[in-house]
Design an enzyme around this catalytic site. Structure first.
Site, PDB file in Angstrom:
ATOM      1  N   LYS A 172       0.845  -1.212   0.000  1.00  0.00           N
ATOM      2  CA  LYS A 172       0.000   0.000   0.000  1.00  0.00           C
ATOM      3  C   LYS A 172       0.876   1.257   0.000  1.00  0.00           C
ATOM      4  CE  LYS A 172      -3.504   2.770   0.491  1.00  0.00           C
ATOM      5  NZ  LYS A 172      -4.695   2.962  -0.282  1.00  0.00           N
ATOM      6  N   LYS A 240      -0.892  11.544   5.729  1.00  0.00           N
ATOM      7  CA  LYS A 240      -0.580  10.503   6.720  1.00  0.00           C
ATOM      8  C   LYS A 240       0.137   9.328   6.022  1.00  0.00           C
ATOM      9  CE  LYS A 240      -3.657   7.530   7.123  1.00  0.00           C
ATOM     10  NZ  LYS A 240      -4.027   6.223   6.558  1.00  0.00           N
TER      11      LYS A 240
HETATM   12  P1  NAP Z   1     -12.758   8.635   7.115  1.00  0.00           P
HETATM   13  O1  NAP Z   1     -13.920   8.833   6.229  1.00  0.00           O
HETATM   14  O2  NAP Z   1     -12.099   9.831   7.726  1.00  0.00           O
HETATM   15  O3  NAP Z   1     -13.189   7.598   8.267  1.00  0.00           O
HETATM   16  C1  NAP Z   1     -12.330   7.271   9.323  1.00  0.00           C
HETATM   17  C2  NAP Z   1     -13.035   6.254  10.209  1.00  0.00           C
HETATM   18  O4  NAP Z   1     -12.171   5.880  11.287  1.00  0.00           O
HETATM   19  C3  NAP Z   1     -14.307   6.806  10.861  1.00  0.00           C
HETATM   20  O5  NAP Z   1     -15.244   5.757  10.966  1.00  0.00           O
HETATM   21  C4  NAP Z   1     -13.791   7.226  12.238  1.00  0.00           C
HETATM   22  O6  NAP Z   1     -14.823   7.300  13.213  1.00  0.00           O
HETATM   23  C5  NAP Z   1     -12.854   6.081  12.524  1.00  0.00           C
HETATM   24  N1  NAP Z   1     -11.859   6.381  13.540  1.00  0.00           N
HETATM   25  C6  NAP Z   1     -10.793   7.205  13.432  1.00  0.00           C
HETATM   26  N2  NAP Z   1     -10.082   7.212  14.568  1.00  0.00           N
HETATM   27  C7  NAP Z   1     -10.691   6.363  15.415  1.00  0.00           C
HETATM   28  C8  NAP Z   1     -10.421   5.933  16.739  1.00  0.00           C
HETATM   29  N3  NAP Z   1      -9.355   6.393  17.416  1.00  0.00           N
HETATM   30  N4  NAP Z   1     -11.282   5.039  17.314  1.00  0.00           N
HETATM   31  C9  NAP Z   1     -12.357   4.574  16.641  1.00  0.00           C
HETATM   32  N5  NAP Z   1     -12.659   4.946  15.372  1.00  0.00           N
HETATM   33  C10 NAP Z   1     -11.832   5.832  14.766  1.00  0.00           C
HETATM   34  O7  NAP Z   1     -11.566   7.863   6.378  1.00  0.00           O
HETATM   35  P2  NAP Z   1     -11.646   6.819   5.148  1.00  0.00           P
HETATM   36  O8  NAP Z   1     -11.432   7.574   3.882  1.00  0.00           O
HETATM   37  O9  NAP Z   1     -12.791   5.909   5.303  1.00  0.00           O
HETATM   38  O10 NAP Z   1     -10.271   6.027   5.413  1.00  0.00           O
HETATM   39  C11 NAP Z   1     -10.185   4.944   6.336  1.00  0.00           C
HETATM   40  C12 NAP Z   1      -8.860   4.213   6.086  1.00  0.00           C
HETATM   41  O11 NAP Z   1      -8.847   3.724   4.732  1.00  0.00           O
HETATM   42  C13 NAP Z   1      -7.629   5.132   6.229  1.00  0.00           C
HETATM   43  O12 NAP Z   1      -6.552   4.414   6.770  1.00  0.00           O
HETATM   44  C14 NAP Z   1      -7.353   5.534   4.786  1.00  0.00           C
HETATM   45  O13 NAP Z   1      -5.992   5.895   4.611  1.00  0.00           O
HETATM   46  C15 NAP Z   1      -7.726   4.273   4.048  1.00  0.00           C
HETATM   47  N6  NAP Z   1      -8.111   4.433   2.633  1.00  0.00           N
HETATM   48  C16 NAP Z   1      -8.954   5.437   2.221  1.00  0.00           C
HETATM   49  C17 NAP Z   1      -9.281   5.545   0.874  1.00  0.00           C
HETATM   50  C18 NAP Z   1     -10.216   6.626   0.347  1.00  0.00           C
HETATM   51  O14 NAP Z   1     -10.249   6.840  -0.886  1.00  0.00           O
HETATM   52  N7  NAP Z   1     -10.985   7.296   1.175  1.00  0.00           N
HETATM   53  C19 NAP Z   1      -8.781   4.633  -0.059  1.00  0.00           C
HETATM   54  C20 NAP Z   1      -7.947   3.610   0.386  1.00  0.00           C
HETATM   55  C21 NAP Z   1      -7.621   3.531   1.726  1.00  0.00           C
HETATM   56  P3  NAP Z   1     -15.705   8.650  13.330  1.00  0.00           P
HETATM   57  O15 NAP Z   1     -16.826   8.510  12.331  1.00  0.00           O
HETATM   58  O16 NAP Z   1     -16.175   8.656  14.734  1.00  0.00           O
HETATM   59  O17 NAP Z   1     -14.792   9.811  13.026  1.00  0.00           O
END
Ligand code: NAP
Length: 289
Positions: A172, A240
């Site tokens: 990744k 990040k």
């Molecule tokens: P996001 O929309 O910001 O969602 C983050 C999630 O993590 C939310 O459900 C948040 O809860 C939860 N969270 C964060 N810190 C936490 C903690 N300390 N305890 C419990 N829950 C926590 O991010 P996302 O885009 O879905 O990304 C999630 C992961 O996938 C990341 O590692 C990102 O790098 C990866 N990713 C993202 C993409 C993309 O295109 N978006 C693609 C590939 C990989 P709350 O709702 O309470 O904030």
């Protein structure tokens, strides 16, 4: 007996992924820190839990998709964490993008409690998560990957066991170098077109048919041309990931000049208050310089 699934972290990625597992008919327990995001899962018939510990107690395979390394640490080993509730023989599948070194540590600590782990970060964005067409990069033991495969197949199309624990996260990190440097290249190309008085839309259209064609030119190029930076993938999360890449490279004494430069531009995006925008907002920073 059917495996019982759990899902923790219902953000941009986790929500559609969990929905795909539930809609495929698997028993599913979920947790999200902000409870309002659990509503679509409740409507789809999932059980809503009040902690990662509860999810783990109700599940054989626990998927996690949260933001960063400290968040996975907290979800796994916090007071109300997965490790406090998981049964021996259960599997944790971490689909977040986090540090490979920490992943290896987490896998070893879980193993001591009789819990297997896979790192399984994804690529393909929100659209891929919704369509169930993600690319899934797996690290861990082959027999554990085989056990989880039927569920991976509801989330993604290209599922590759890259190697042992941490190897998925290394893949990744490699993925994020290619995406970040390509976003920068697409931004610079579209800026050159703009400054030359040539239509960026036409340049993108012309480039799409040749070797410069890519998903980034298609999707992120479109966002740049339309000044539409609704995430997508938040710039702060891409930054990040660049931290993970650069830390990994530093430990290997490997200079990554292009990655370092794009990271500086991402810092500018975040400093100007645009961290919640899509990472294609790097175009805004390029335009300012
Ligand atoms: P996001 O929309 O910001 O969602 C983050 C999630 O993590 C939310 O459900 C948040 O809860 C939860 N969270 C964060 N810190 C936490 C903690 N300390 N305890 C419990 N829950 C926590 O991010 P996302 O885009 O879905 O990304 C999630 C992961 O996938 C990341 O590692 C990102 O790098 C990866 N990713 C993202 C993409 C993309 O295109 N978006 C693609 C590939 C990989 P709350 O709702 O309470 O904030």
């Amino acid at each position: 007996m059917a495996e019982k699934l759990g899902f923790i972290g219902l953000g941009i990625m986790g929500l559609p992924m969990a929905l795909n597992l539930r809609r495929a008919g698997f028993p599913l327990s979920v947790y999200n820190r902000t409870k309002s995001r659990t509503v679509p899962l409740k409507d789809a018939g999932a059980a809503i839990c009040t902690s990662p510990k509860d999810v783990a107690a109700n599940s054989d395979i626990i998927f996690i998709c949260v933001s960063d390394t400290p968040d996975v640490n907290e979800v796994l080993f916090g007071k109300e964490g997965v490790a406090a509730g998981a049964k021996k023989g259960s599997v944790v599948v971490d689909m977040s993008t986090i540090s490979p070194d920490s992943t290896r540590r987490f896998a070893a600590d879980l193993k001591m409690a009789g819990i297997d782990m896979l790192d399984a970060p994804v690529s393909g964005g929100e659209a891929g998560a919704i369509a169930g067409s993600l690319s899934i990069m797996v690290g861990g033991k082959e027999e554990v990957c085989r056990r989880v495969l039927p569920f991976f197949q509801k989330l993604g199309k290209n599922i590759v066991l890259v190697g042992d624990h941490g190897a998925g996260q290394v893949a990744k990190a490699c993925n994020q170098i290619v995406i970040a440097v390509t976003i920068e290249a697409v931004g610079e190309a579209l800026l050159l077109a703009e400054k030359s008085g040539v239509s960026g839309h036409k340049v993108r259209e012309a480039l799409m048919g040749g070797f410069a064609g890519s998903k980034v030119l298609e999707v992120h190029g479109n966002r740049m041309l339309n000044d539409d930076y609704k995430p997508g993938f938040k710039a702060k999360l891409h930054r990040k990931d660049m931290g993970i890449v650069l830390d990994t490279a530093k430990n290997l004494q490997l200079p990554l000049p292009a990655t370092t430069l794009v990271t500086l531009h991402m810092d500018e995006v975040i400093k100007s208050g645009d961290g919640e925008l899509d990472s294609s907002a790097i175009f805004k920073a390029l335009r300012k310089n």
